[in-house]
Write a protein that holds these residues in place. Structure first.
Motif, mmCIF file in Angstrom:
data_model
loop_
_atom_site.group_PDB
_atom_site.id
_atom_site.type_symbol
_atom_site.label_atom_id
_atom_site.label_comp_id
_atom_site.label_asym_id
_atom_site.label_seq_id
_atom_site.Cartn_x
_atom_site.Cartn_y
_atom_site.Cartn_z
ATOM 1 N N ARG A 312 0.667 -1.186 -0.304
ATOM 2 C CA ARG A 312 -0.316 0.303 0.251
ATOM 3 C C ARG A 312 0.122 1.138 -0.065
ATOM 4 O O ARG A 312 0.818 2.651 -0.621
ATOM 5 N N LEU A 313 2.244 0.892 0.945
ATOM 6 C CA LEU A 313 3.093 2.206 0.687
ATOM 7 C C LEU A 313 3.629 2.527 -0.872
ATOM 8 O O LEU A 313 3.164 4.204 -1.193
ATOM 9 N N ARG A 316 0.138 4.435 -3.019
ATOM 10 C CA ARG A 316 0.524 5.959 -2.019
ATOM 11 C C ARG A 316 2.073 6.517 -3.115
ATOM 12 O O ARG A 316 1.669 7.739 -3.406
ATOM 13 N N ALA A 319 1.225 7.293 -6.745
ATOM 14 C CA ALA A 319 -0.074 7.911 -6.625
ATOM 15 C C ALA A 319 0.759 9.625 -6.654
ATOM 16 O O ALA A 319 -0.340 10.635 -7.027
ATOM 17 N N HIS A 320 1.667 10.242 -5.576
ATOM 18 C CA HIS A 320 2.098 11.691 -5.333
ATOM 19 C C HIS A 320 2.749 11.554 -6.933
ATOM 20 O O HIS A 320 2.829 12.509 -7.256
ATOM 21 N N GLU A 353 -6.339 -1.630 -5.349
ATOM 22 C CA GLU A 353 -5.253 -0.586 -5.275
ATOM 23 C C GLU A 353 -4.236 -0.135 -6.139
ATOM 24 O O GLU A 353 -4.338 1.254 -6.483
ATOM 25 N N VAL A 357 -5.509 3.742 -6.680
ATOM 26 C CA VAL A 357 -5.052 3.912 -5.681
ATOM 27 C C VAL A 357 -3.896 4.495 -6.274
ATOM 28 O O VAL A 357 -3.568 6.192 -6.988
#
Length: 528
Positions: A312-313, A316, A319-320, A353, A357
Motif C-alpha cells: 500500500r505504501l 501511495r 499516486a503522489h 489498489e 490508488v
C-alpha cells in the motif's frame, strides 16, 4: 476472380519519424496495397472469412498452427523484461566472451578471476554437461511441466545478473530481431536505469515518510537531474550498440531496426522504501523528459516479504509521483499471486489498489482477480477506464501453475476489460509471442478474429503518443476506424488525405496502420 495489385509508397515525413522514435531512423516506408475492380471492403471481408476458416483447418495440427501463428501480425509486446528476454544460449556465449566465472554450487556467474569452487564460463563451449546445467539453472529449460516453478523462475535472474549488466546494446539488438521476426511492430521493455547510482542517491537522501519532502530532497542541488542525465547517457550508449550490432542505416539492416522500441523504468519492490521511491521518481522524470522512456513499473516477486509489507505504501508513492509528473504513464505488476502462495488477506486488494490508488493505466498478470474484494465492481471500473491487462499465459503457467479454466483471462474478456498477450521473460520461459497466441487459440479456444483483436489491442493500449486509428472504446464496440480513415478497411487501400494527416501526426496511428497493412497481406496469403 483475381485482381492486379499496385503498391503505393507512403513516405514518412520527419514529424512521423520523430514521433516513432525508431532506434535506427526511419528505414523503408511502409508499403500500402490497393486494388482495382471489386470493392475493397468486400474483398477484405472475404479474405478475413477464409483466413478464419484456415485457422480452424490447422487448429489441431501443431506444426501448421505454429506456422500460421508465427506469421500472424501480433502488434506489440507490452509486458517484457529486457534482462529476461535474452536467449539463455546467448547469455552463456556472452559470459564466455567476457571471461566470467561460474560458481559450481549455485551456477551463478561472477567476475574473474575464478577462485576455488568456480570455473570459467567458457568451459560450456566444450563441456556439454556443464552447458546443460547452465541452461537449466538460467531458464525454465527442463523444468517439470505442470509444477509451479515460482522459486526456480525468480532465482534464475540472480544467477545470470552479472552477464546482463554488460553489452546492453547487443542484447537489445538480439531481442529486437526476435520480436520483429514474430511480426510485431512495437516493444515496451522494462529496464533498471543506472541502478547503482539510484541506490547511492537513495542511501544519501534517506527515508522520509512525507513523499513531498522526500521528492524535494531528491531534487535538491540537481541530484535527481544528474541521475536523469546519467540514465539518458546509458540509454544513448545502449542505442548506439544496438545500431552497430543490427547494422541499422546500412544496406542490410537487421529486422529489429524497424521495430518501435520504448523503455519502461522499473523499481525493485523488495528494496528499502527510499530506494523504491528514488527509482520511481527517476523513472517518472525520465518519462517526462525523454520520449524513449514512457512509464514506470514495480518488479520482483509480489509475494516477497518487503513487497507484501509495503504494497500500500508503494501505491501511495506512485499516486503522489503521478501528480508531480502527469505525462508519465504507469503500468504495475499486480495480482501475480495465487492461493497458497500468500495468506488470503494478501489476495484481496493488490489489483484494486493498483487501479484505484496508484491510477495504473495497465496492470500486469492480474491472476488473483476473483480473490479480490469486490472483484466484479473492479472489473466494471477497469472496463470503463479501459485499464488493460497484460497477460503472459506461459509465464503464469510456469511460475504460478495457473492455466486453463483457472486463469481469469476469459473473465476479463467477458467483462469488457482490455486484454493484451505478452511474453514477460521469453528468454527465461523459452517462449515467444507465437507461443502465447497458440495458448490463446488452443487452451482458450480463440478464433482468428479474436486473436486479431488481441493483436490490435496490444497497439491500442501501448504507451505511444498521438491519436488512435480506432474510434471510441474498441474493446467494447469493436475496431472501427476513425472517420478520417473509414473510406476503406485500413491497410487494404491507400489512405486518403485526411487519413495521411492522421498517420503523420502521431506514432500510435502510424504503427497501427503498419499492422493493418500486414494483416491485409496475411489475409491475402491465407485467405486467397
Amino acid at each position: 476472380m483475381t485482381h492486379r495489385t499496385r503498391r503505393v509508397l507512403l513516405p514518412p515525413p520527419l514529424a512521423l519519424v520523430g514521433a516513432l522514435g525508431l532506434l535506427s531512423g526511419p528505414g523503408p516506408a511502409p508499403v500500402l496495397a490497393t486494388g482495382t475492380g471489386a470493392d475493397p471492403g468486400a474483398r477484405a471481408a472475404l479474405a478475413e472469412a477464409r483466413t478464419a476458416a484456415r485457422l480452424e483447418e490447422v487448429r489441431r495440427d501443431p506444426g501448421r498452427l505454429r506456422d500460421f501463428l508465427r506469421r500472424l501480425p501480433k502488434g506489440g509486446d507490452l509486458h517484457h523484461h529486457l534482462g529476461g528476454a535474452v536467449p539463455t544460449e546467448s547469455l552463456i556465449r556472452l559470459a564466455a566472451e567476457d571471461g566470467l566465472c561460474v560458481v559450481a554450487r549455485t551456477l551463478t556467474a561472477v567476475r574473474p578471476p575464478c577462485g576455488p569452487g568456480a570455473r570459467p564460463a567458457a568451459d560450456a563451449r566444450t563441456d556439454a554437461v556443464f552447458r546443460t546445467a547452465l541452461l537449466r539453472a538460467w531458464s525454465m529449460e527442463g523444468f517439470p511441466p505442470g509444477r509451479p516453478g515460482h522459486d526456480h523462475f525468480f532465482a534464475t535472474f540472480g544467477r545470470f545478473a552479472e552477464v546482463i549488466r554488460r553489452h546492453r546494446g547487443r542484447q537489445l539488438a538480439e531481442v529486437a530481431d526476435s520480436v520483429a521476426r514474430q511480426h510485431q511492430f512495437h516493444l515496451e521493455t522494462m529496464v533498471t536505469p543506472v541502478e547503482d547510482a539510484a541506490r547511492g542517491l537513495a542511501a544519501a537522501t534517506g527515508w522520509d515518510p512525507d513523499p513531498a519532502r522526500l521528492h524535494r530532497a531528491l531534487l535538491a542541488g540537481g541530484r535527481l537531474d544528474r541521475l536523469v542525465a546519467a540514465a539518458r547517457a546509458e540509454a544513448d550508449a545502449a542505442d548506439a550498440g544496438f545500431r552497430t550490432a543490427s547494422r541499422c542505416g546500412t544496406p542490410r539492416p537487421a529486422p529489429g531496426c524497424r521495430l518501435v522500441v520504448r523503455r519502461i523504468s522499473h523499481a525493485h519492490r523488495n528494496s528499502p522504501p527510499e530506494v523504491v521511491f528514488t527509482q520511481l521518481a527517476l523513472g517518472m522524470r525520465l518519462a517526462s523528459r525523454d520520449p524513449r522512456f514512457v512509464a514506470v513499473n514495480l518488479v520482483e516477486p509480489e509475494d516477497g516479504a518487503v513487497a507484501l509489507r509495503d504494497y500500500r505504501l508503494h501505491m501511495r508513492m506512485v499516486a503522489h509521483l503521478r501528480r508531480a509528473y502527469p505525462r508519465a504513464r504507469v503500468t504495475l505488476h499486480a495480482g501475480e499471486l495465487r492461493p497458497g502462495l500468500v495468506k488470503p488477506a494478501d489476495l484481496a486488494f493488490h489489483i484494486g489498489e493498483a487501479v484505484e490508488v496508484a491510477g495504473a493505466g495497465r496492470i500486469g498478470h492480474g491472476v488473483d482477480l476473483v480473490h479480490e474484494d469486490g472483484w466484479r465492481g473492479l472489473l466494471r471500473t477497469m472496463a470503463r477506464r479501459e485499464v488493460a491487462v497484460e497477460v503472459p499465459l506461459t509465464s503464469n503457467a510456469q511460475v504460478l501453475g495457473v492455466t486453463g479454466a483457472d486463469h481469469p483471462f476469459p473473465v476479463y474478456r467477458a467483462h469488457g476489460v482490455p486484454v493484451v498477450l505478452a511474453t514477460d521473460d521469453p528468454g527465461v520461459s523459452r517462449t515467444d509471442a507465437g507461443h502465447e497466441y497458440a495458448r490463446a487459440a488452443t487452451v482458450h479456444g480463440l478464433g482468428y478474429r479474436e486473436l486479431r483483436d488481441l493483436a490490435r489491442a496490444s497497439l491500442e493500449y501501448a504507451f505511444l503518443p498521438g491519436r488512435s486509428l480506432w474510434r471510441g472504446n474498441p474493446t467494447a464496440h469493436g475496431y472501427r476506424p476513425v472517420p478520417e480513415c473509414a473510406a476503406a478497411p485500413p491497410g487494404h487501400a491507400s489512405p486518403g488525405a485526411a487519413c495521411r494527416r492522421l498517420l503523420a501526426a502521431g506514432a500510435k496511428a502510424a504503427v497501427q496502420w503498419r499492422q493493418e497493412v500486414a494483416f491485409a497481406r496475411f489475409e491475402r496469403r491465407h485467405g486467397g
